[in-house]
Enzyme design. Structure first.
Site, PDB file in Angstrom:
ATOM      1  N   SER A  43       0.804  -1.226   0.000  1.00  0.00           N
ATOM      2  CA  SER A  43       0.000   0.000   0.000  1.00  0.00           C
ATOM      3  C   SER A  43       0.833   1.271   0.000  1.00  0.00           C
ATOM      4  O   SER A  43       0.307   2.356  -0.272  1.00  0.00           O
ATOM      5  CB  SER A  43      -0.949   0.009   1.203  1.00  0.00           C
ATOM      6  N   ASP A 347      -2.775   8.485   7.796  1.00  0.00           N
ATOM      7  CA  ASP A 347      -3.895   7.747   8.373  1.00  0.00           C
ATOM      8  C   ASP A 347      -3.485   6.804   9.504  1.00  0.00           C
ATOM      9  O   ASP A 347      -4.243   5.919   9.886  1.00  0.00           O
ATOM     10  CB  ASP A 347      -4.622   6.953   7.290  1.00  0.00           C
ATOM     11  N   HIS A 350       0.050   4.978   6.777  1.00  0.00           N
ATOM     12  CA  HIS A 350       0.730   5.516   5.597  1.00  0.00           C
ATOM     13  C   HIS A 350       1.103   6.974   5.819  1.00  0.00           C
ATOM     14  O   HIS A 350       0.586   7.617   6.735  1.00  0.00           O
ATOM     15  CB  HIS A 350      -0.185   5.373   4.377  1.00  0.00           C
TER      16      HIS A 350
END
Length: 398
Positions: A43, A347, A350
């Site tokens: 991610s 968040d 990340h």
């Protein structure tokens, strides 16, 4: 630190302006180095592949993700661009599109790069995590992504010589990967003391993938280490303790989890050194994401971050670090900061675009690649070297 300490007293708007100027200048320096960029990862790298697999399983497809640059969610787990996007821009290349987007939109230009990364992806095969009873977000592992790349090559070039030319002039970003492997292991109950043996498995699997890319013709490979996980709001929340000795007094990060990241990075560098020795025709570059970002936590003002913004996420579900595993960014009751550029974490897991931008500049202009990535790009052109010297001089003057 890589950047002059004289930046400390600068006000935030000027720091932003200087960063944009530096990126623009490096883009001019590095332009023409590579013809395309291909990326693999999780991610931290995914620019939208998960959306085509299962948009409901991961929460990066709702506002406010993407708000600061794209102004809408794109599948990137940030408020804006990622390191792979910024790196592509610095090399004068378009942002590499998600591989699965090419299945749905024929207008996608695949000649200048493709992003094979998928959020939640691991280095180790999914069967390993099934054996330890861990639930993973996706079975699209690094091995799976490599198979996508092989399928992609069939459609990209018909002749061996044509493929060799395309691959040989491209840069391959292999990672960041491994972080999700350790997340799944730790969260499923494997003790921190047992992790070194698993680090060996992860690093060996990464080495196998890198060797396979070299066999396919890859010449230029940029391989990042993992970030300081002990500084992330998710780890700081999950492993919060009243034992002050568990925390680094300078940064507030969890010491032992950063030690795990450091151990992974040390073992990865040893493996890369061995691969390079056996393949002298390649340029295998280690990208030190860990140290490129540790400056944020030691001297946040130098990068325009607030002290609160180093360990607390910009978008989250509340609590001391504004992180709640049950209330992620974008869900109802999310707490959103006013200025993401003052925060390291977007968040809780990340990073913000601002943090990614500083890391990218640290890689191309600073000391955080081994060997120096910028040197490999500019060594054949004296004019380019002079331009880089001018950029460094500009930094020292400020």
């Amino acid at each position: 630190m890589g950047l002059s300490s004289s930046l400390l007293p600068l006000k935030l708007p000027f720091i932003k302006l200087l960063l944009l100027l530096l990126i623009a200048t490096i883009r001019g320096v590095a332009g023409g180095c590579y013809t395309s960029i291909y990326s693999f990862g999780d991610s931290y790298v995914d620019s939208g592949n998960m959306q085509y697999l299962d948009a409901d399983v991961f929460g990066c497809y709702v506002p406010p993700f993407g708000e600061s640059y794209f102004h809408l969610p794109t599948g990137r787990c940030s408020n804006g661009r990622l390191i792979v996007d910024l790196t592509a821009e610095l090399f004068g290349l378009p942002l590499p599109q998600p591989y699965l987007k090419t299945w749905n939109e024929s207008v996608v230009n695949v000649q200048e790069g493709i992003n094979f990364a998928v959020s939640g992806a691991t280095v180790l095969d999914a069967s390993f995590f099934e054996d330890i009873g861990s639930v993973v977000l996706t079975n699209v592992t690094l091995r799976y992504q490599l198979n996508w790349f092989k399928d992609f090559l069939v459609s990209l070039c018909n002749k061996s010589s044509e493929c060799n030319k395309i691959i040989g002039s491209s840069i391959f970003l292999v990672g960041e990967m491994g972080g999700d492997d350790y997340n799944y292991m730790l969260f499923s109950g494997i003790s921190l003391e047992d992790m070194p043996a698993y680090v060996t498995l992860v690093v060996k699997a990464m080495a196998t993938a890198i060797n396979e890319l070299i066999d396919l013709g890859a010449v230029n490979l940029l391989v990042p280490g993992i970030l300081p996980i002990g500084c992330t709001p998710s780890y700081l929340t999950k492993y919060e303790t009243e034992d002050t000795e568990e925390y680094d007094p300078e940064t507030g990060c969890l010491i032992k989890y950063n030690k795990l990241a450091e151990y992974h990075n040390e073992q990865l560098q040893k493996e890369l050194h061995s691969i390079q020795a056996l393949n002298p025709q390649t340029n295998i570059i280690y990208a030190d994401y860990y140290n490129a970002s540790m400056g944020f936590f030691r001297s946040p003002a130098q990068y325009g971050f607030t002290r609160e913004g180093t360990l607390k996420s910009c978008c989250g579900g509340g609590g001391p670090y504004n992180y709640n595993a049950s209330l992620g960014c974008g869900q109802p009751s999310t707490i959103l900061c006013d200025d993401p550029s003052q925060y390291v974490s977007w968040d809780g897991v990340h990073l913000t675009e601002a943090a990614y931008a500083w890391i990218t500049v640290g890689l191309l202009q600073g000391p955080y690649t081994t060997p120096r990535l910028s040197t490999l790009c500019i060594s054949e052109n004296a004019t380019k070297i002079q331009m880089t010297t001018h950029v460094n001089k500009s930094f020292s003057e400020h």
